[in-house]
Design an enzyme around this catalytic site. Sequence first.
Site, PDB file in Angstrom:
ATOM      1  N   THR A 236      38.838  43.967  42.668  1.00  0.00           N
ATOM      2  CA  THR A 236      38.823  42.949  43.722  1.00  0.00           C
ATOM      3  C   THR A 236      40.217  42.519  44.120  1.00  0.00           C
ATOM      4  O   THR A 236      40.545  42.436  45.313  1.00  0.00           O
ATOM      5  CB  THR A 236      38.013  41.729  43.261  1.00  0.00           C
ATOM      6  OG1 THR A 236      36.658  42.119  43.027  1.00  0.00           O
ATOM      7  CG2 THR A 236      38.033  40.629  44.318  1.00  0.00           C
ATOM      8  N   CYS A 237      41.065  42.208  43.155  1.00  0.00           N
ATOM      9  CA  CYS A 237      42.389  41.661  43.455  1.00  0.00           C
ATOM     10  C   CYS A 237      43.168  42.553  44.410  1.00  0.00           C
ATOM     11  O   CYS A 237      43.723  42.097  45.407  1.00  0.00           O
ATOM     12  CB  CYS A 237      43.175  41.458  42.166  1.00  0.00           C
ATOM     13  SG  CYS A 237      44.854  40.833  42.427  1.00  0.00           S
TER      14      CYS A 237
ATOM     15  N   HIS B 266      68.293  19.502  41.647  1.00  0.00           N
ATOM     16  CA  HIS B 266      68.109  18.893  42.971  1.00  0.00           C
ATOM     17  C   HIS B 266      68.682  19.831  44.033  1.00  0.00           C
ATOM     18  O   HIS B 266      69.723  20.452  43.800  1.00  0.00           O
ATOM     19  CB  HIS B 266      68.850  17.553  43.032  1.00  0.00           C
ATOM     20  CG  HIS B 266      68.840  16.931  44.401  1.00  0.00           C
ATOM     21  ND1 HIS B 266      67.757  16.260  44.904  1.00  0.00           N
ATOM     22  CD2 HIS B 266      69.786  16.920  45.376  1.00  0.00           C
ATOM     23  CE1 HIS B 266      68.038  15.839  46.125  1.00  0.00           C
ATOM     24  NE2 HIS B 266      69.262  16.228  46.442  1.00  0.00           N
TER      25      HIS B 266
ATOM     26  N   GLU C  11      35.828  54.865  37.498  1.00  0.00           N
ATOM     27  CA  GLU C  11      35.866  54.028  38.698  1.00  0.00           C
ATOM     28  C   GLU C  11      34.930  54.626  39.737  1.00  0.00           C
ATOM     29  O   GLU C  11      35.024  55.814  40.057  1.00  0.00           O
ATOM     30  CB  GLU C  11      37.292  53.950  39.261  1.00  0.00           C
ATOM     31  CG  GLU C  11      37.420  53.187  40.565  1.00  0.00           C
ATOM     32  CD  GLU C  11      36.840  51.781  40.487  1.00  0.00           C
ATOM     33  OE1 GLU C  11      35.907  51.494  41.256  1.00  0.00           O
ATOM     34  OE2 GLU C  11      37.311  50.984  39.648  1.00  0.00           O
TER      35      GLU C  11
ATOM     36  N   ALA D  95      34.542  53.333  42.951  1.00  0.00           N
ATOM     37  CA  ALA D  95      34.975  53.108  44.329  1.00  0.00           C
ATOM     38  C   ALA D  95      36.500  53.117  44.392  1.00  0.00           C
ATOM     39  O   ALA D  95      37.130  54.116  44.044  1.00  0.00           O
ATOM     40  CB  ALA D  95      34.388  51.795  44.855  1.00  0.00           C
TER      41      ALA D  95
ATOM     42  N   GLY E  27      41.734  49.489  41.354  1.00  0.00           N
ATOM     43  CA  GLY E  27      42.400  48.191  41.408  1.00  0.00           C
ATOM     44  C   GLY E  27      41.480  47.003  41.451  1.00  0.00           C
ATOM     45  O   GLY E  27      41.926  45.865  41.291  1.00  0.00           O
TER      46      GLY E  27
END
Length: 458
Positions: free
Chosen positions: A40-41, A440, A33, A35, A38
């Site tokens: 963008t998300c 309902h 990794e 940066a 995780g």
Amino acid sequence: MTSYDAIIIGTGQAGPALADRLSRAGQRVAIIERARFGGTCVNTGCIPTKAMVASAYAARMAQRAAEYGVVLPGPPGVDMRQVKARKDAISGKSRVGVESWLRGLENCTVIQGQARLAGPRRVQVGDETLTAERIFLNVGGRAAVPPMPGIQEVPFLTNSTMMDLDTLPEHLVVVGGSYIGLEFGQIFRRFGSQVTIIEQGPRLIGREDEDVSAAIAGFLEKEGIAIRTSAKCMSVARQGDGVAVAVDCTAGAPVVTGSHLLLAVGRRPNTADLGLEAAGVATDERGYITVDDALQTSVPGIWALGDCNGRGAFTHTSYNDFEIVAANLLDGETRRVTDRIPAYALFTDPPLGRAGMTEAEARRSGRRILVAKRPMTRVGRAVEKGETEGFMKVVVDAGTRQILGAAILGTGGDEVVHGLLDLMYAKAPYDVLQRSMPIHPTVSELLPTALGSLEPAT
């Protein structure tokens, strides 16, 4: 040179889950990794933006409190620093959770730095060279910046830098009338900004049916958002402390002046600095990595997952990419990208839940189709909540009686659509849902009634 069984580049939605599966299968895995963990998300996409959507919804309900018989001590206000702090805390917790999960995996080495392919089986990270028989690219994408005249001379925001705002724009001008632009536009209007949305096409979210576009434009305009469509030959320039956007629209002033400019005109893959050419990995004309139905690239032993492969631009499609690859490699299954049904949501208020074909796509397919449409004013739950904007529409194949697509634009639409999506995956005829007995009062209870009124498309 360090050897692994598998190297994963990127920690977006597909990467960590795949690292977990591979490491639990006894394989030595390196995950890289450059940066924030995780993808963008977690950092600039779903999680932080939906946290802001929640704050905007709370602001809107406070503004409408009197409609519900609720008396507040004074007019509600929005503290942008508090909004940002809440959003950052939620996003940060997810980011830390992803990193902790990865660092706690057995057989998995976490490496931080910029990764580049140095060959079909080699990855370079700084001075270190890694090798593996299997390499998985999960590098994601970022906001596209259009070549508008003057764009390099003015300050502008993207979906990523919007996350840094802790003050309220006086007038936010949004270039791009699609999903990202509409969500941010409504968020900041509810926070108190003046908002103008500029769209080059003749209507908002042009991939949707015209009735969907019109309904969304209608409720946004009711909230005070100005919408300018058919904007051609756009250019931007500084004007005082703000920015002026020159447009050529069918109506309205030729220039829109605002304090802040948001560019929301699409995404581009993070592939330009990945060294794909060194490994011989093919891309299309937009830079997306070319993959087959099992997500393998043009080079055996290299897969591309998530936004960088152009086969889906959502968190759920990225995670499904992981499921396809893991099932094929570890479970002896044969899963394909083309097995999945397109599904997504627009998280305005009310939201749009979409599954399968639009009505226009179904008509173009040459099928005989049946269409049912019901306004949300017919839904008791929506009336009780005072949220009756929108409608639900279902498109059915007249021959097979299977559901081809649905659009649920209304309160809870992003959840309700899953009942139809499940039926579509089961390849069951619409009668199964029509004859069900729903609870309902819910929004879903109108689906059987709507299906009972299917009519041939004219």
